[in-house]
Enzyme design. Structure first.
Site, PDB file in Angstrom:
ATOM      1  N   ASN A   1      58.922  43.087  78.535  1.00 49.56           N
ATOM      2  CA  ASN A   1      57.796  42.689  79.382  1.00 49.56           C
ATOM      3  C   ASN A   1      57.051  43.856  80.019  1.00 49.56           C
ATOM      4  O   ASN A   1      56.078  43.640  80.752  1.00 49.56           O
ATOM      5  CB  ASN A   1      58.289  41.754  80.493  1.00 49.56           C
ATOM      6  CG  ASN A   1      58.613  40.365  79.990  1.00 49.56           C
ATOM      7  OD1 ASN A   1      58.082  39.919  78.980  1.00 49.56           O
ATOM      8  ND2 ASN A   1      59.485  39.660  80.706  1.00 49.56           N
TER       9      ASN A   1
ATOM     10  N   HIS B   1      48.218  36.346  68.333  1.00 48.90           N
ATOM     11  CA  HIS B   1      48.073  37.770  68.048  1.00 48.90           C
ATOM     12  C   HIS B   1      46.725  38.102  67.409  1.00 48.90           C
ATOM     13  O   HIS B   1      46.497  39.248  67.021  1.00 48.90           O
ATOM     14  CB  HIS B   1      49.221  38.261  67.158  1.00 48.90           C
ATOM     15  CG  HIS B   1      50.474  38.546  67.908  1.00 48.90           C
ATOM     16  ND1 HIS B   1      51.660  38.918  67.309  1.00 48.90           N
ATOM     17  CD2 HIS B   1      50.743  38.511  69.247  1.00 48.90           C
ATOM     18  CE1 HIS B   1      52.585  39.097  68.236  1.00 48.90           C
ATOM     19  NE2 HIS B   1      52.059  38.850  69.412  1.00 48.90           N
TER      20      HIS B   1
ATOM     21  N   ARG C   1      49.402  36.292  76.682  1.00 47.95           N
ATOM     22  CA  ARG C   1      50.784  36.748  76.483  1.00 47.95           C
ATOM     23  C   ARG C   1      51.632  36.487  77.728  1.00 47.95           C
ATOM     24  O   ARG C   1      52.822  36.160  77.635  1.00 47.95           O
ATOM     25  CB  ARG C   1      50.775  38.234  76.130  1.00 47.95           C
ATOM     26  CG  ARG C   1      52.120  38.789  75.709  1.00 47.95           C
ATOM     27  CD  ARG C   1      51.958  40.124  75.007  1.00 47.95           C
ATOM     28  NE  ARG C   1      53.261  40.735  74.746  1.00 47.95           N
ATOM     29  CZ  ARG C   1      53.687  41.868  75.293  1.00 47.95           C
ATOM     30  NH1 ARG C   1      52.905  42.544  76.138  1.00 47.95           N
ATOM     31  NH2 ARG C   1      54.873  42.355  75.005  1.00 47.95           N
TER      32      ARG C   1
END
Length: 316
Positions: free
Chosen positions: A90, A187, A58
């Site tokens: 973030n 994911h 990520r």
């Protein structure tokens, strides 16, 4: 399949034109053990905490989609600048300490040579492979950016985006619908915080209390978890730390955690890709490695466009 292979290779070559200073053997003379140092550091970290695989992947994605793959996401905020990492999008990023450790060890071998941007890209690759995904080599030679501003994170996809919004955003970066689904397959690792999907569980719209694309039993289980608060987490699929097809099986069952996940099955244009990956992990692995390699070439800094930071958290 053969035609798809050559098409993918051609796409990478086209993007390489804009990143011609990069090469697979960029550090072969100047820092020959850089690649292995990153791999060893990542593997050591993942043995202690397998969930960091999702964090490292990520981190790479969030870096590349904002100002290109230039490690801008690593820079700390200062008194007069709020950096990317402090954006709400973030705040849940993880893995900074792994990048710091790899950088420290590499600087001991060859100071001022290997960029933080390359370390982020290599760490993501190693995390995918460690979790059971495909191994892919990547061109190296990225320079580190000097800009990191919170307002730039508006370019990141939202967890409530629909397929049309996602396709528009990815198209701006040169990706098609097929590649959107392949990259969303990242994911298959990790989890989502309730703050990113709780809007699907109550007062969804004027007609439905709960998002109708959610499996009803799954929606109830999500509500139970989220009773603990916004920071409670739910894995994206049943194999949180394994890089596999389970994410796509979840979408087929109405068990996509984020609205931006489930929309890929709701839209006919992307549903066929989801179904294809759900049936064929080899196809998913191949398409993912092509798409993530292409992502790693987004707006790279070369030459005097950037620098090689001495410390990844601040510019020189």
């Amino acid at each position: 399949m053969i035609a798809s292979f050559f098409k993918s290779i051609l796409l990478i070559e086209v993007f390489m034109v804009g990143a011609e200073a990069l090469s697979m053997g960029y550090y072969i003379m100047s820092c020959p053990f850089a690649d292995q140092t990153v791999t060893d550091t990542v593997n050591q970290a993942l043995r202690k905490d397998p969930t960091l695989a999702a964090g490292l992947l990520r981190l790479h994605f969030h870096d590349c989609f904002v100002q290109g793959c230039d490690a801008s996401v690593l820079i700390d905020s200062t008194e007069d600048n709020t950096a990317e990492k402090d954006s709400p999008a973030n705040l849940s990023l993880r893995g900074y300490e792994v990048i710091d450790q790899a950088k420290k060890l590499i600087e001991q071998q060859c100071p001022g040579v290997v960029s933080c941007a390359d370390i982020v890209a290599l760490a993501a690759r190693d995390a995918v492979f460690w979790a059971g995904g495909p191994y892919y080599d990547i061109p190296k030679g990225r320079k580190d950016g000097r800009r990191s501003k919170i307002e730039d994170t508006i370019n990141l996809p939202s967890p409530i985006s629909n397929s049309s919004d996602l396709m528009k955003l990815f198209w701006k970066h040169g990706f098609n619908a097929h590649e959107l689904v392949a990259l969303s397959g990242a994911h298959t690792l990790g989890a989502a915080r309730c703050s990113n999907f709780k809007q699907r569980l109550s007062n969804f719209d004027a007609v439905n209390d709960v998002d109708p694309t959610l499996d009803s039993s799954f929606a109830k289980s999500l509500s139970r978890v989220c009773a603990a608060g916004d920071d409670a987490e739910v894995p994206f699929d049943r194999t949180r730390s394994a890089f596999d097809r389970a994410y796509f099986w979840a979408l087929q069952s109405g068990m996509g955690v984020l609205a931006s996940d489930q929309t890929l099955f709701s839209d006919p244009q992307t549903r066929r890709v989801v179904n294809g990956y759900a049936m064929n992990d080899a196809m998913f692995f191949f398409d993912f490695q092509q798409a993530v390699t292409k992502m790693g070439l987004l707006d790279v800094k070369e030459g005097n466009q950037g620098e090689v930071r001495a410390h990844c958290r601040r510019v020189n």
